[in-house]
Motif scaffolding. Sequence first.
Motif, PDB file in Angstrom:
ATOM      1  N   GLN A  66       0.821  -1.212   0.000  1.00  0.00           N
ATOM      2  CA  GLN A  66       0.000   0.000   0.000  1.00  0.00           C
ATOM      3  C   GLN A  66       0.847   1.251   0.000  1.00  0.00           C
ATOM      4  O   GLN A  66       0.511   2.242  -0.657  1.00  0.00           O
ATOM      5  N   ALA A 111      -5.476  -4.129   2.651  1.00  0.00           N
ATOM      6  CA  ALA A 111      -6.622  -4.980   2.965  1.00  0.00           C
ATOM      7  C   ALA A 111      -6.849  -6.046   1.898  1.00  0.00           C
ATOM      8  O   ALA A 111      -7.226  -7.179   2.210  1.00  0.00           O
ATOM      9  N   GLY A 138      -5.341  -0.421   8.348  1.00  0.00           N
ATOM     10  CA  GLY A 138      -5.495   0.439   7.181  1.00  0.00           C
ATOM     11  C   GLY A 138      -5.498   1.911   7.558  1.00  0.00           C
ATOM     12  O   GLY A 138      -4.918   2.749   6.859  1.00  0.00           O
TER      13      GLY A 138
END
Length: 254
Positions: free
Chosen positions: A34, A42, A65
């Motif tokens: 990410q 996720a 997250g």
Amino acid sequence: MPPEFAISSLLPETINGLTLGLALLIIFTGALIQSLIGFGLAVVASPLLYLVEPDLVPVPVILMGFSIALLTLLRERSALEFGGLQYALLGRIPGGILGATLLLYAPKPVLGLAIAAIVFVAVALSLCRISAPVNRLTLFIAGTVSGVFGTIAAIGGPPMAILLAGKDPNKFRAALSAFFIFSSMIALGILAVSGLVTSRHLLWAVLLLPAVVAGYLAAGLLLGRVDKQKTRVATLVLCSLSALLLTLRSLATL
């Protein structure tokens, strides 16, 4: 009773060194991806973590997250353009309520199938070259779909990522990170009101937080040195395989 026994009693019964080690590795990988491409924690983590320990999805993953999005936004804050994201955040509310309803009433094998299906849809959306105008309506629709996906499986990024794909990479990461921060708060609020946030979930989040920080720091060393397109393709392959495995396991336990 010594404090260490009181703390351990909050942990899920299935936790052991191997479970924690696998969870840390999965979260580290997701945070690394990410931080490099703007989304992925996720999508990578949820199906694998659900296989390792169902209690890890969605609440601990949402908290992870939130953490990686906050770190990323601090790095990319100069590129942030928030205009319009409030409509997507409004969409998270009805979507989140729908997702929480399924979490409350669906048995675990069905939830496993739902998470796998969401991952497959996320991969398909990532492969499609969908071009849509960015306006109030499309932002609200993307936010609603994100709310359903994000509340069930903590996977709220793909609908927004598709809509914002034309942005400069730095603006893309900044916008998605801002969306993740506020949408995570909305999702956690809905889950808490529904009675789906427990002390065990919070303790899991504390245990996994170092992996998020480590993934973020590792990505800082790799930015500009890795092929983001190859990373994206490898991520989608990994997600597809993990979703397939989760599907087979969930079908076997129906």
